[in-house]
Design a protein around this motif. Structure first.
Motif, PDB file in Angstrom:
ATOM      1  N   LEU A   8      38.398  26.603  22.660  1.00  0.00           N
ATOM      2  CA  LEU A   8      36.959  26.979  22.639  1.00  0.00           C
ATOM      3  C   LEU A   8      36.447  25.579  21.759  1.00  0.00           C
ATOM      4  O   LEU A   8      35.526  25.116  22.048  1.00  0.00           O
ATOM      5  N   ASP A   9      37.184  25.269  20.645  1.00  0.00           N
ATOM      6  CA  ASP A   9      36.678  24.160  19.843  1.00  0.00           C
ATOM      7  C   ASP A   9      36.827  22.991  20.774  1.00  0.00           C
ATOM      8  O   ASP A   9      35.616  22.097  20.606  1.00  0.00           O
ATOM      9  N   ALA A  10      37.717  22.525  21.339  1.00  0.00           N
ATOM     10  CA  ALA A  10      37.915  21.391  22.325  1.00  0.00           C
ATOM     11  C   ALA A  10      36.865  21.504  23.403  1.00  0.00           C
ATOM     12  O   ALA A  10      36.370  20.430  23.473  1.00  0.00           O
ATOM     13  N   GLU A  11      36.342  22.538  23.980  1.00  0.00           N
ATOM     14  CA  GLU A  11      35.258  22.651  24.628  1.00  0.00           C
ATOM     15  C   GLU A  11      33.948  22.327  24.218  1.00  0.00           C
ATOM     16  O   GLU A  11      33.241  21.592  24.614  1.00  0.00           O
ATOM     17  N   LEU A  12      33.761  23.014  23.001  1.00  0.00           N
ATOM     18  CA  LEU A  12      32.406  22.795  22.503  1.00  0.00           C
ATOM     19  C   LEU A  12      32.127  21.383  21.781  1.00  0.00           C
ATOM     20  O   LEU A  12      31.072  20.773  21.864  1.00  0.00           O
ATOM     21  N   PHE A  13      33.111  20.920  21.297  1.00  0.00           N
ATOM     22  CA  PHE A  13      33.134  19.724  20.690  1.00  0.00           C
ATOM     23  C   PHE A  13      33.922  18.492  21.348  1.00  0.00           C
ATOM     24  O   PHE A  13      34.259  17.536  20.857  1.00  0.00           O
ATOM     25  N   THR A  49      47.711  24.073  21.865  1.00  0.00           N
ATOM     26  CA  THR A  49      47.494  24.251  23.244  1.00  0.00           C
ATOM     27  C   THR A  49      47.624  22.880  24.102  1.00  0.00           C
ATOM     28  O   THR A  49      47.669  22.961  25.116  1.00  0.00           O
ATOM     29  N   GLY A  50      47.583  21.654  23.410  1.00  0.00           N
ATOM     30  CA  GLY A  50      47.634  20.479  24.244  1.00  0.00           C
ATOM     31  C   GLY A  50      46.249  19.939  24.288  1.00  0.00           C
ATOM     32  O   GLY A  50      46.102  19.102  25.032  1.00  0.00           O
ATOM     33  N   THR A  51      45.116  20.314  23.483  1.00  0.00           N
ATOM     34  CA  THR A  51      43.948  19.677  23.878  1.00  0.00           C
ATOM     35  C   THR A  51      44.076  18.300  23.424  1.00  0.00           C
ATOM     36  O   THR A  51      43.274  17.273  24.287  1.00  0.00           O
ATOM     37  N   ARG A  55      23.115  22.763  18.386  1.00  0.00           N
ATOM     38  CA  ARG A  55      22.083  23.849  18.293  1.00  0.00           C
ATOM     39  C   ARG A  55      21.655  24.230  19.853  1.00  0.00           C
ATOM     40  O   ARG A  55      21.927  23.603  20.777  1.00  0.00           O
ATOM     41  N   PRO A  56      20.986  25.449  19.729  1.00  0.00           N
ATOM     42  CA  PRO A  56      20.556  25.822  21.038  1.00  0.00           C
ATOM     43  C   PRO A  56      19.843  24.806  21.971  1.00  0.00           C
ATOM     44  O   PRO A  56      19.185  24.089  21.304  1.00  0.00           O
ATOM     45  N   PRO A  57      19.983  24.834  23.274  1.00  0.00           N
ATOM     46  CA  PRO A  57      20.599  25.995  23.999  1.00  0.00           C
ATOM     47  C   PRO A  57      22.202  25.481  24.113  1.00  0.00           C
ATOM     48  O   PRO A  57      22.444  24.249  24.299  1.00  0.00           O
ATOM     49  N   LEU A  58      22.918  26.566  23.701  1.00  0.00           N
ATOM     50  CA  LEU A  58      24.447  26.194  23.677  1.00  0.00           C
ATOM     51  C   LEU A  58      25.072  26.997  24.778  1.00  0.00           C
ATOM     52  O   LEU A  58      24.732  27.639  25.341  1.00  0.00           O
ATOM     53  N   PRO A  59      26.325  26.465  25.071  1.00  0.00           N
ATOM     54  CA  PRO A  59      27.477  27.048  26.293  1.00  0.00           C
ATOM     55  C   PRO A  59      27.491  28.587  25.820  1.00  0.00           C
ATOM     56  O   PRO A  59      27.510  28.952  24.810  1.00  0.00           O
ATOM     57  N   ALA A  60      27.661  29.186  27.044  1.00  0.00           N
ATOM     58  CA  ALA A  60      28.163  30.599  26.769  1.00  0.00           C
ATOM     59  C   ALA A  60      29.249  30.941  26.168  1.00  0.00           C
ATOM     60  O   ALA A  60      29.347  32.008  25.348  1.00  0.00           O
ATOM     61  N   SER A  61      30.184  30.261  26.117  1.00  0.00           N
ATOM     62  CA  SER A  61      31.222  30.181  25.177  1.00  0.00           C
ATOM     63  C   SER A  61      31.225  30.340  23.826  1.00  0.00           C
ATOM     64  O   SER A  61      32.034  30.637  23.004  1.00  0.00           O
ATOM     65  N   THR A  62      30.055  29.698  23.125  1.00  0.00           N
ATOM     66  CA  THR A  62      29.609  29.597  21.727  1.00  0.00           C
ATOM     67  C   THR A  62      29.944  31.008  20.917  1.00  0.00           C
ATOM     68  O   THR A  62      30.455  31.006  19.986  1.00  0.00           O
ATOM     69  N   GLY A  63      29.344  32.013  21.670  1.00  0.00           N
ATOM     70  CA  GLY A  63      29.340  33.293  20.974  1.00  0.00           C
ATOM     71  C   GLY A  63      30.853  33.565  20.982  1.00  0.00           C
ATOM     72  O   GLY A  63      31.178  34.502  19.886  1.00  0.00           O
ATOM     73  N   ARG A  64      31.684  33.580  21.924  1.00  0.00           N
ATOM     74  CA  ARG A  64      32.954  33.921  21.875  1.00  0.00           C
ATOM     75  C   ARG A  64      33.714  33.264  20.760  1.00  0.00           C
ATOM     76  O   ARG A  64      34.629  33.810  20.111  1.00  0.00           O
ATOM     77  N   TYR A  65      33.538  31.897  20.535  1.00  0.00           N
ATOM     78  CA  TYR A  65      33.887  31.200  19.693  1.00  0.00           C
ATOM     79  C   TYR A  65      33.617  31.612  18.378  1.00  0.00           C
ATOM     80  O   TYR A  65      34.606  32.013  17.476  1.00  0.00           O
ATOM     81  N   ALA A  66      32.458  31.976  18.206  1.00  0.00           N
ATOM     82  CA  ALA A  66      31.951  32.619  16.793  1.00  0.00           C
ATOM     83  C   ALA A  66      32.613  33.872  16.453  1.00  0.00           C
ATOM     84  O   ALA A  66      32.970  34.260  15.546  1.00  0.00           O
ATOM     85  N   HIS A  67      32.959  34.603  17.588  1.00  0.00           N
ATOM     86  CA  HIS A  67      33.259  36.119  17.244  1.00  0.00           C
ATOM     87  C   HIS A  67      35.022  35.912  16.920  1.00  0.00           C
ATOM     88  O   HIS A  67      35.183  36.543  15.965  1.00  0.00           O
ATOM     89  N   LEU A  68      35.651  35.219  17.530  1.00  0.00           N
ATOM     90  CA  LEU A  68      37.022  35.147  17.145  1.00  0.00           C
ATOM     91  C   LEU A  68      37.120  34.505  15.781  1.00  0.00           C
ATOM     92  O   LEU A  68      38.036  34.789  15.143  1.00  0.00           O
TER      93      LEU A  68
END
Length: 297
Positions: A34-39, A68-70, A227-240
């Protein structure tokens, strides 16, 4: 390549201990991906900078603390003639990486080496580039680790050290869950915990690289903010990340702060996976250093 207590690959992304919450053993891998996706734009810009410094003719890259190989896959794309040796201390991570490489049709360009980042790189003496992303701060002896990298690089080869300042920050500046300054206090407590367990997090790697006989060619610090709008995966990343932080800080922060963190993770209306006001902040640092071409093996 990262957290010392959990697996070496929670990166900044938490650098905390596992606990029995909703996130399971796959959480470190999910955080990395998720970090690799967002950044992704940052990773692309960094690998472009590395490619510019490395020049043409790169055929052997080492990904030190590959996770994981990012990084491995970004480098394979950036250096189309290269093969990558992915190094990690976790056989599970290496198996996951190998599977991904095969699925991408890149299996013939990736080999793996199960080894600790601080224990040298056995059998590697010809690397054109060593990529160490959020891995070196986990080693017990930076001088020994960098000596191993030095030996693995060919004369004139390049080392790229990419580090970050700890866990990303997510919460808006105003009070969250009725607790003004919640994330700042948790960050302070986590920094203190990490200082005990990972004293080299935040180190001046430029000084250490020079002491290891490498020539520092570039050093950059970049504060990143999504900053918003952010990908839907952002919340999952923050939760983890915050779930792992909560586990690490149990007994180390005000119980009211720990309870407030819980309301951000419990699936209710304040859960970070439901919020639309998250802001992802992280500071990334990069050092590029070269083994002098006239250095004897």
């Amino acid at each position: 390549m990262t957290p010392s207590a959990p697996h070496a690959h929670d990166h900044a992304h938490a650098h905390t201990h596992e606990h029995g919450g909703s996130d399971q053993q796959d959480a470190p891998a999910q955080v990395l991906d998720l970090d690799a996706e967002l950044f992704a734009p940052y990773l692309a810009s960094v690998t472009a900078r590395v490619a510019g410094a490395a020049g043409g003719g790169v055929t052997h890259v080492v990904d030190l603390g590959a996770g994981t190989g990012t990084g491995t896959f970004a480098l394979l794309e950036r250096f189309p003639r290269a093969r990558v040796t992915a190094v990690d201390s976790s056989p599970e991570m290496l198996a996951r990486l190998t599977g991904s490489a095969r699925a991408k049709g890149l299996g013939d360009r990736v080999r793996t080496l199960e080894a600790d980042a601080g224990a040298g790189l056995p059998g590697i003496t010809d690397a054109d580039l060593v990529w160490a992303s959020a891995s070196l701060h986990h080693v017990d002896d930076p001088a020994a680790a960098l000596a191993g990298v030095h030996a693995a690089l060919r004369p004139g080869g390049l080392l790229a050290v990419a580090e970050l300042d700890g866990m990303p920050r997510f919460l808006p500046d105003e009070a969250v869950a009725g607790r003004p300054g919640l994330e700042a206090r948790c960050r302070e407590a986590l920094d203190a915990l990490q200082a005990e367990r990972m004293p080299h997090l935040g180190a001046d790697w430029g000084v250490l690289l020079v002491a290891a006989g490498l020539t520092v060619e570039q050093e950059r610090t970049e504060p990143l903010e999504l900053r918003p709008p952010l990908p839907a995966s952002t919340g999952r990343y923050a939760h983890l990340v915050l779930d792992r932080v909560r586990g690490a800080l149990d007994g180390r922060v005000d119980p009211a702060d720990l309870a407030a963190l819980g309301t951000l993770l419990d699936g209710g209306p304040a859960d970070v996976r439901r919020r639309d006001d998250l802001v992802v902040r992280s500071t990334r640092r990069l050092w590029l250093a070269r083994r002098p071409a006239d250095t004897a093996s």
